[in-house]
Design a protein around this motif. Structure first.
Motif, PDB file in Angstrom:
ATOM      1  N   SER A 137      12.316  20.311  44.455  1.00 17.39           N
ATOM      2  CA  SER A 137      11.054  19.759  44.936  1.00 17.39           C
ATOM      3  C   SER A 137      10.031  20.887  45.036  1.00 17.39           C
ATOM      4  CB  SER A 137      11.239  19.033  46.265  1.00 17.39           C
ATOM      5  OG  SER A 137      12.220  19.622  47.050  1.00 17.39           O
ATOM      6  N   GLY A 138       8.775  20.525  44.978  1.00 21.62           N
ATOM      7  CA  GLY A 138       7.705  21.522  44.884  1.00 21.62           C
ATOM      8  C   GLY A 138       7.596  22.394  46.126  1.00 21.62           C
ATOM      9  N   SER A 156      17.484  28.350  45.772  1.00 24.27           N
ATOM     10  CA  SER A 156      16.368  27.537  45.296  1.00 24.27           C
ATOM     11  C   SER A 156      16.159  27.684  43.794  1.00 24.27           C
ATOM     12  CB  SER A 156      15.096  27.953  46.033  1.00 24.27           C
ATOM     13  OG  SER A 156      13.993  27.275  45.487  1.00 24.27           O
ATOM     14  N   HIS A 206      14.781  19.940  48.330  1.00 28.48           N
ATOM     15  CA  HIS A 206      15.847  19.416  47.455  1.00 28.48           C
ATOM     16  C   HIS A 206      16.029  20.307  46.237  1.00 28.48           C
ATOM     17  CE1 HIS A 206      15.903  15.727  49.789  1.00 28.48           C
ATOM     18  NE2 HIS A 206      14.570  15.682  49.691  1.00 28.48           N
ATOM     19  N   ASN A 207      17.246  20.712  46.006  1.00 27.47           N
ATOM     20  CA  ASN A 207      17.594  21.492  44.819  1.00 27.47           C
ATOM     21  C   ASN A 207      18.834  20.876  44.191  1.00 27.47           C
ATOM     22  OD1 ASN A 207      16.103  24.231  44.341  1.00 27.47           O
ATOM     23  ND2 ASN A 207      16.214  23.949  46.563  1.00 27.47           N
ATOM     24  N   ALA A 237       6.972  19.031  41.598  1.00 28.70           N
ATOM     25  CA  ALA A 237       8.422  19.289  41.533  1.00 28.70           C
ATOM     26  C   ALA A 237       8.758  20.002  40.230  1.00 28.70           C
ATOM     27  CB  ALA A 237       9.192  17.980  41.638  1.00 28.70           C
ATOM     28  N   TYR A 290      20.319  20.544  50.319  1.00 29.51           N
ATOM     29  CA  TYR A 290      19.209  19.997  51.113  1.00 29.51           C
ATOM     30  C   TYR A 290      18.813  21.050  52.141  1.00 29.51           C
ATOM     31  CZ  TYR A 290      16.616  17.624  54.696  1.00 29.51           C
ATOM     32  OH  TYR A 290      15.647  17.312  55.593  1.00 29.51           O
ATOM     33  N   VAL A 296      11.712  24.436  50.304  1.00 29.10           N
ATOM     34  CA  VAL A 296      11.946  23.553  49.153  1.00 29.10           C
ATOM     35  C   VAL A 296      13.131  22.675  49.515  1.00 29.10           C
ATOM     36  CG1 VAL A 296      12.575  23.491  46.711  1.00 29.10           C
ATOM     37  CG2 VAL A 296      11.048  25.276  47.557  1.00 29.10           C
ATOM     38  N   TYR A 345      16.600  20.743  39.107  1.00 30.71           N
ATOM     39  CA  TYR A 345      15.473  20.073  39.761  1.00 30.71           C
ATOM     40  C   TYR A 345      15.234  20.734  41.110  1.00 30.71           C
ATOM     41  CZ  TYR A 345      12.850  16.702  42.507  1.00 30.71           C
ATOM     42  OH  TYR A 345      11.912  16.125  43.311  1.00 30.71           O
ATOM     43  N   ALA A 392      13.273  26.685  42.594  1.00 29.54           N
ATOM     44  CA  ALA A 392      11.835  26.413  42.516  1.00 29.54           C
ATOM     45  C   ALA A 392      11.094  27.370  41.594  1.00 29.54           C
ATOM     46  CB  ALA A 392      11.228  26.450  43.910  1.00 29.54           C
ATOM     47  N   PHE A 412       1.551  20.989  48.071  1.00 32.55           N
ATOM     48  CA  PHE A 412       2.802  21.320  47.374  1.00 32.55           C
ATOM     49  C   PHE A 412       2.552  21.488  45.885  1.00 32.55           C
ATOM     50  CE2 PHE A 412       3.869  18.921  51.106  1.00 32.55           C
ATOM     51  CZ  PHE A 412       4.920  19.645  51.658  1.00 32.55           C
TER      52      PHE A 412
END
Lengths: 710, 237
Positions: free
Chosen positions: A612-613, A134, A588-589, A644, A566, A586, A610, A136, A641
């Motif tokens: 997602s949050g 991730s 999408h990375n 992003a 994903y 999370v 990138y 994130a 969330f």
């Protein structure tokens, strides 16, 4: 008669064909234009050439590399045929491995680690750019395929490295204490890893700083936040490798206002010494890694603003001995010890913690036959923990009067394990690895058994299909097993992995390309769920499933890769009492890295990350409590969330010699798009409105530096 | 057992040039076909010389250098096998040869340069520590430096002193009693010195060095096919 024989010799091309084992090859086909013959049982051939001239011969045999030779009557030739390179054999692998081993199959080379913009030449940050990990957070901790950082087993030179990060607790530790200048090999296995590794639920990162050939080198790193010196010095047949680093980002903090409220600059220091030398029929390696850091900053955690102060020190020592016993057997003995001290305080909350860990491994490898290997061993891990202090029971409420969880006692846990793995090249196309391990966990009074297997199939050269699966166990956090603040009756966590992966390597035009597409599924059992009576219970469960894609290319003046992961994951764990999203959910990375050689000596690199949050539990407001404070009104768990996360970095590097010194000067713009990423939501004491804690690199920053090597 | 397997070969070997060790001292000047022949003869030769592995590696090294463009897959497989066999040897000649193989390997996987180039340098330095006047060690190190980018301390100018030292060392080397012991390097050092001089823009010196090399071996393919085409001037052929 003699004349006839001489005439025949003058018109015959003769030869002998032998195979890779130096035995004669019978039935090999020898072609010279329209003429053809085959070798006899002794590997010999004779080809009558009517005009007595030279001929180009093509010699071929099943499974052997064809060879073209010049044949001349009267000059016998000897042909040694090699095994057909096209009939490449499958690599018998274990699970889903990304390795730094140099070669066409390399997926995370050292040059990638050094030059990836934004990765700060950090091993862990570079590993984060792989799919399945991730993006994130900006910390160096690895969230792998929905797993938490503590689910990753980290090894350095044979030992178990339990505390590899500077500034723990600060967004996961921004950087690691392992100096990349010394790292020579890196194996990152995000799933289905070997039975050799116990007590890890999600992934393994195995780092080595050992070099094959000693040489005398020195390198000096000078950047605005970090200065470092690394040196290799041959000593007899051995090699001493040392590294010292100091990092103080106060100038960056002041210039860019990253954290204007620092009371103590976030300084970190680390030093590493590695000595390796041949010993008997093997090698001895000794490693010491020491790190230390501290900071004090006024910050907001959830609903409270105060001074957060942290000091931590860690020391790690490892000894690894390998010995060959004849041509088929090798033995390995490794022992490591780690110590970690940390003191942090915030408001009147805080913990002072000491941790000691010892790891021991004894292992043997035996080659049963060519392509058949047996690896087995024993390992033992012991960890003693003595936390003292208190933290809020509910981490969304840091009011001084909030309910507390108090730690006052020390306790120790051990794990003893045994493992055996059989790796077999079943045929040139099929490879199988089957292993099992058993462990006994003293604190949980539980024994576990795991079976793991990987089947590899070479579809065609450069295209391999792998399926792997198995079960994995890991002890819960020791603080959760604390007899006084936790529940000593917790069970050992369990995960089962299943994955299918397609690996492709090909050349297209001037470039070499690699692709990996991998689908996986993990199921968790016995996850730790908070319980009103028992504090914690092993009633949690969960799953993670997803798809990882890595496309990597390299030409003479460009290299880069795209990684996409994903993830669909849900857990019943902690305060999440139904199977649902957790902070690691999370979906999408994306990582895109591109490095161009502009002209010899100049490189321009760019990266974009990138994610997602991450889910968070919303706080809807505050309720006055009887002590004059406020208690949070929590919304549905993890139903909100963070925004992003996105960040682009650009790096210009100039390489040039200066006398005998190799100079690398670089300028890097971090967070080129000046995106204000959010690390966490914050609230005032009455939870009246929501604010944000921005991530550390939440604004555009220019970093310059130089590295000198000689 | 090995001797039994070789029996069929011996009848043919009698018809082939008998002095294998002599041929092994001119490996770098042989063409692809001759190298393949030599490789096969060496493989089937019953000799138990301790230098056998070295020569097998050297022949393969030379063969790989010639076929890598046309047949990279085979070449890389041969190179990998050779590097593995040389790893265990600790004599300076084998170490330097392994260093040279590392240099070739970088050509197959450019990303590997970051680890293989220091490895090669370490091997050359260790070999030079043990045998500072070994012309083959100096030559292989010189070739490696010549092919190393200037940023990493390489280039023609940096290679020249090493190659000049290799030439002098080769001229001073006394013949070995053991015909299998590596003793090559005189022509080869001159050839590579000429190459480095040409790349450094020292045309006149390069021509003179080529003439010295051709005086030793007028059929030196390296000089005639690779160095001379880089030079201008009708007087040098």
């Amino acid at each position: 008669m003699i004349t006839a024989a001489l005439l025949q010799a003058a018109l015959e091309i003769m030869g002998l064909v032998a195979g890779p084992d130096h035995r004669p090859v019978a039935g090999a086909l020898v072609i010279a234009g329209d003429l053809r013959t085959t070798t006899d049982g002794q590997g010999r051939f004779r080809l009558l050439v009517p005009d007595g001239g030279a001929r180009e011969l093509r010699i071929s045999a099943p499974g052997l590399e064809p060879q073209t030779r010049q044949g001349l009557p009267g000059a016998p030739i000897t042909v040694l045929m090699e095994k057909e390179a096209a009939s490449a054999t499958v690599v018998v692998s274990e699970g889903s491995s990304y390795t730094s081993q140099e070669g066409s199959a390399s997926t995370l080379s050292r040059i990638d680690i050094y030059t990836t913009p934004g990765a700060a030449a950090d091993v862990f940050q570079a590993a984060k750019s792989l799919p399945g990990v991730s993006n994130a957070s900006e910390g160096a901790e690895l969230f792998v395929r929905g797993g938490k950082p503590e689910e990753v087993g980290i090894y350095l030179n044979g030992g178990h490295l339990t505390r590899p990060f500077h500034h723990p607790n600060t967004q996961g530790g921004i950087f690691s204490s392992v100096d990349t200048a010394l790292v020579t090999k890196l194996d990152f296995i995000p799933g289905g890893f070997s039975a050799r590794y116990g007590d890890a639920l999600s992934a393994v990162l195995d780092i080595s700083t050992e070099v094959d050939t000693p040489s005398r080198t020195t390198s000096l790193l000078l950047t605005v936040p970090t200065q470092g010196l690394a040196a290799d010095r041959p000593m007899g047949d051995g090699l001493l490798r040392t590294s010292l680093r100091h990092s103080d980002p106060i100038l960056l903090d002041k210039w860019y206002g990253l954290a204007p409220t620092f009371d103590e600059s976030p300084i970190s220091n680390d030093g590493q010494v590695n000595f390796q030398a041949p010993l008997g029929q093997g090698r001895l390696s000794a490693t010491v890694l020491i790190s230390q850091d501290h900071l004090a900053v006024e910050t907001t955690i959830a609903n409270a603003r105060d001074l957060y102060r942290n000091r931590s020190q860690s020391a790690y020592g490892a000894l690894e001995l390998t010995q060959a016993m004849g041509e088929r057997t090798s033995l390995l003995f490794a022992v490591s010890h780690s110590r970690f001290n940390q003191t942090w305080s915030f408001n009147h909350w805080g913990i002072r913690q000491e941790e000691h860990g010892t790891f021991l491994r004894m292992e043997g490898c035996f080659q049963l036959a060519e392509g058949q290997n047996l690896q087995g061993g024993l390992d033992r891990d012991s960890t003693a923990l003595s936390p003292q202090g208190q933290v809020p029971y509910d981490l969304s409420n840091w009011n001084p009067e909030a309910p507390a969880r108090t730690f006052t006692y020390g306790f120790e846990g051990t794990r003893q394990g045994a493992y055996l793995t059989w790796k077999s090249l079943l045929s040139p196309r099929w490879g199988l690895s089957v292993g099992g391990r058993t462990d006994h966990y003293s604190l949980a009074h539980e024994s576990t058994r795991d079976l793991r297997a990987t089947l590899s199939f070479l579809l065609r050269e450069g295209l391999t299909l792998r399926v792997a699966g198995g079960s994995f166990h890991q002890i819960p956090l020791l603080t959760q097993l604390d007899p006084h603040a936790g529940n000593p009756g917790l069970r050992v966590l369990r995960a089962t992995h299943a994955l299918a992966a397609l690996d492709a390597a090909w050349k297209a035009g001037p470039g070499n390309w690699n692709l990996r597409l991998e689908a996986y599924r993990k199921d968790y059992d016995h996850l730790v769920e908070e319980d009103p009576l028992l504090r914690y219970a092993s009633t949690g469960r969960g799953y993670a499933q997803g798809l990882d894609l890595l496309i990597k290319g390299q030409t003479s003046n460009w290299r880069g890769w795209i990684g996409y992961g994903y993830l669909d994951t849900a857990r019943r764990e902690g305060k999440q009492h139904v199977e649902g999203p957790v902070p690691t959910s999370v979906p999408h990375n994306v990582t895109v890295v591109s490095t161009h050689t502009l002209t010899p000596g100049w490189e321009l690199g760019a990266s974009f990350r990138y994610a997602s949050g991450a889910p968070v539990t919303p706080i809807l407001g505050g309720l006055p409590d009887p002590k004059g404070g406020f208690d949070p009104i929590l919304g549905p768990a993890y139903s909100d969330f963070l925004p992003a996360y996105g960040r682009g970095d650009l790096r210009l590097t100039h390489f040039f010699p200066w006398g005998k010194v190799r100079c690398v000067v670089f300028g890097e713009v971090m967070n080129l798009l000046n995106r204000h990423n959010v690390a966490a939501y914050t609230y005032p004491p009455d939870y009246g409105h929501r604010g944000v804690n921005e991530s550390y690199f939440s604004r555009r920053i220019l970093v310059v530096g130089a590295s000198l090597g000689w | 057992m090995r001797a039994l397997l070789l029996l069929p070969a011996l009848s043919l070997a009698a018809a082939t040039p008998p002095n294998l060790p002599t041929l092994l001292q001119k490996v770098d000047r042989l063409g692809t076909d001759d190298l393949r022949e030599l490789q096969a003869q060496l493989a089937l030769d019953p000799s138990t010389s301790p230098w056998r592995t070295y020569h097998e590696g050297h022949v393969t090294y030379a063969l790989v250098a010639r076929i890598r463009a046309k047949d990279p897959k085979v070449a890389e497989a041969l190179l990998d096998r050779t590097m593995k066999s040389l790893t265990e040897r600790k004599d300076p000649d084998s170490q330097a040869l392994l260093g040279a193989c590392c240099g070739l390997k970088i050509g197959f996987a450019p990303g590997s340069g970051i680890s293989l180039s220091p490895k090669a340098t370490g091997l050359f330095d260790e070999a030079l520590t043990r045998a500072p006047a070994n012309p083959r060690v100096l030559l292989f190190k010189g070739i490696h430096v010549l092919h190393t980018p200037a940023f990493f301390g390489g280039g023609a100018e940096k290679a020249l002193p090493l190659l000049e030292a290799a030439v002098k060392a080769a001229e001073a080397e006394t013949p070995a009693k053991d015909p299998w012991q590596p003793a090559w390097g005189r022509s080869e050092s001159l050839g590579w010195l000429a190459m480095a001089q040409a790349e450094a823009g020292k045309q006149a010196e390069a021509k003179a060095t080529c003439e010295r090399a051709l005086a030793l071996d007028p059929k030196d393919g390296f000089v005639t096919e690779r160095v001379l085409p880089k030079l201008q001037g009708p007087e040098v052929r």
